[in-house]
Design an enzyme around this catalytic site. Structure first.
Site, PDB file in Angstrom:
ATOM      1  N   MET A 149     -32.519  11.085   4.292  1.00 16.12           N
ATOM      2  CA  MET A 149     -33.910  11.457   4.532  1.00 16.12           C
ATOM      3  C   MET A 149     -34.146  11.828   6.000  1.00 16.12           C
ATOM      4  O   MET A 149     -34.919  12.724   6.311  1.00 16.12           O
ATOM      5  CB  MET A 149     -34.841  10.301   4.148  1.00 16.12           C
ATOM      6  CG  MET A 149     -34.647   9.783   2.716  1.00 16.12           C
ATOM      7  SD  MET A 149     -34.913  11.055   1.460  1.00 16.12           S
ATOM      8  CE  MET A 149     -36.658  11.335   1.666  1.00 16.12           C
TER       9      MET A 149
ATOM     10  N   LEU B 171     -35.401   9.659   8.316  1.00 21.39           N
ATOM     11  CA  LEU B 171     -36.580   8.934   8.814  1.00 21.39           C
ATOM     12  C   LEU B 171     -37.838   9.804   8.925  1.00 21.39           C
ATOM     13  O   LEU B 171     -38.551   9.766   9.941  1.00 21.39           O
ATOM     14  CB  LEU B 171     -36.276   8.289  10.175  1.00 21.39           C
ATOM     15  CG  LEU B 171     -35.144   7.255  10.201  1.00 21.39           C
ATOM     16  CD1 LEU B 171     -34.875   6.814  11.634  1.00 21.39           C
ATOM     17  CD2 LEU B 171     -35.479   6.057   9.336  1.00 21.39           C
TER      18      LEU B 171
ATOM     19  N   CYS C 145     -30.133   2.506   9.840  1.00 16.69           N
ATOM     20  CA  CYS C 145     -30.063   3.749   9.073  1.00 16.69           C
ATOM     21  C   CYS C 145     -28.805   4.519   9.467  1.00 16.69           C
ATOM     22  O   CYS C 145     -28.608   4.808  10.650  1.00 16.69           O
ATOM     23  CB  CYS C 145     -31.295   4.601   9.330  1.00 16.69           C
ATOM     24  SG  CYS C 145     -31.276   6.192   8.462  1.00 16.69           S
TER      25      CYS C 145
ATOM     26  N   ILE D  77     -28.455  -5.590   3.017  1.00 17.79           N
ATOM     27  CA  ILE D  77     -27.997  -4.610   3.994  1.00 17.79           C
ATOM     28  C   ILE D  77     -28.751  -3.292   3.818  1.00 17.79           C
ATOM     29  O   ILE D  77     -29.428  -3.104   2.803  1.00 17.79           O
ATOM     30  CB  ILE D  77     -26.477  -4.327   3.846  1.00 17.79           C
ATOM     31  CG1 ILE D  77     -26.184  -3.924   2.390  1.00 17.79           C
ATOM     32  CG2 ILE D  77     -25.653  -5.521   4.291  1.00 17.79           C
ATOM     33  CD1 ILE D  77     -24.735  -3.542   2.095  1.00 17.79           C
TER      34      ILE D  77
ATOM     35  N   GLY E 241     -34.779  -1.550  -4.137  1.00 16.96           N
ATOM     36  CA  GLY E 241     -35.008  -0.156  -3.776  1.00 16.96           C
ATOM     37  C   GLY E 241     -34.655   0.780  -4.906  1.00 16.96           C
ATOM     38  O   GLY E 241     -35.487   1.129  -5.734  1.00 16.96           O
TER      39      GLY E 241
END
Length: 305
Positions: free
Chosen positions: A69, A71, A129, A191, A266
């Protein structure tokens, strides 16, 4: 039966929404809260607006997804408007808000933290990330000294609890865990996605993702996440929030036995729908009842052997 206390805060259950999934808007967070999450985590937001990587940014692979993505977010001052509209409602239904933030250095992390603090119950520092680039994300979380400085700076700037999300892409995750706790971290999330990984379209020869590389999430990373939680539990004395491949209540039990106090979900939302939180909580409760156990009985149980 499922109530827990973590960082001095009571949660109605230990099954939270992870950052980066259904966290772009207040209405999306509200939907996850209404579907049984004990807490919801915002998408990661920074000081300034960021467009992220070009499409495609996600691709399904065997055992999960690769995503890059980059961020994307509107900037923290714009994003808090999303939280203003749902904060009172989430309080009424007893769902806590975790604010995920990132920055390029300790000062920027602290600036974002100060702006976000009034709108959330806890902060989660994204130093993990794997595809952000530009000195963000894992480029911080792979360096113990820099990780320490980021956490210490944020702790000096805010009064609410600070969680730190770690990357598995290190030679020794215990070293990073110790560094962030020494810096003042109140809890650890483990994680973030594994990788970076890559998928190539064999018809065209082109990398599928716009960024070429992305982080792996989903069921296939669960054994690695379990190992990371287990190792972290042996070296620090703060709560651990386990995340990585959780889709059932039995996955939660496994994470808790490794040492997790709570978990985040998620990619599992894709597999089991928005009401996955209710489903997981029901399965977790059934397990506890059938085995005449309480949550405190299973946290860290695997360390007895």
């Amino acid at each position: 039966m499922l109530k827990i206390e973590m960082c001095g805060i009571c949660f109605k259950n230990p099954v939270f929404l992870a950052a980066g999934v259904m966290g772009e808007t207040g209405s999306a967070l509200k939907r996850m809260a209404k579907n049984g999450a004990g807490a919801v985590c915002t998408k990661s937001v920074g000081l300034e607006k960021r467009s992220g990587h070009r499409n495609p940014t996600i691709v399904e692979v065997e055992g999960g997804f690769l995503n890059a993505m980059g961020l994307p977010n509107p900037g923290v001052k714009e994003y808090i408007k999303e939280l203003e509209g749902i904060r009172d409602y989430l309080k009424r239904i007893d769902v806590k808000i975790i604010g995920s933030i990132y920055g390029k250095d300790p000062k920027e992390f602290s600036q974002v933290a100060e702006i976000m603090e009034p709108y959330v119950d806890l902060l989660e520092l994204n130093i993990s990330c794997p595809h952000a680039g530009g000195g963000y994300g894992a480029q911080i979380g792979q360096d113990p000294d820099l990780s320490y400085k980021v956490v210490s700076s944020v702790k000096d700037s805010v009064d609410i609890p600070v969680m730190v999300k770690l990357t598995p892409n290190v030679s020794d995750i215990k070293e990073i865990a110790i560094a962030v706790v020494d810096g003042g971290a109140d809890a650890i999330t483990a994680i973030n996605t594994l990788g970076p990984g890559m998928v190539i379209d064999i018809k065209t020869g082109r990398p599928v993702l716009g960024n070429k590389f992305g982080g792996m999430s989903g069921k296939s990373i669960k054994p690695i996440a379990i190992r990371c939680v287990y190792e972290i539990y042996t070296v620090v004395d703060v709560p651990i929030v386990g995340v990585g491949g959780i889709t059932t209540g039995y996955d939660v039990v496994e994470f808790m036995m490794a040492g997790a106090t709570a978990v985040q979900v998620g990619t599992g939302v894709y597999y089991r729908g928005y009401d996955i939180f209710y489903k997981i909580c029901r399965e977790l409760e059934e397990y506890l009842i059938e085995n005449n156990l309480k949550i405190k009985d299973i946290v860290g149980k695997a360390h007895e052997f």
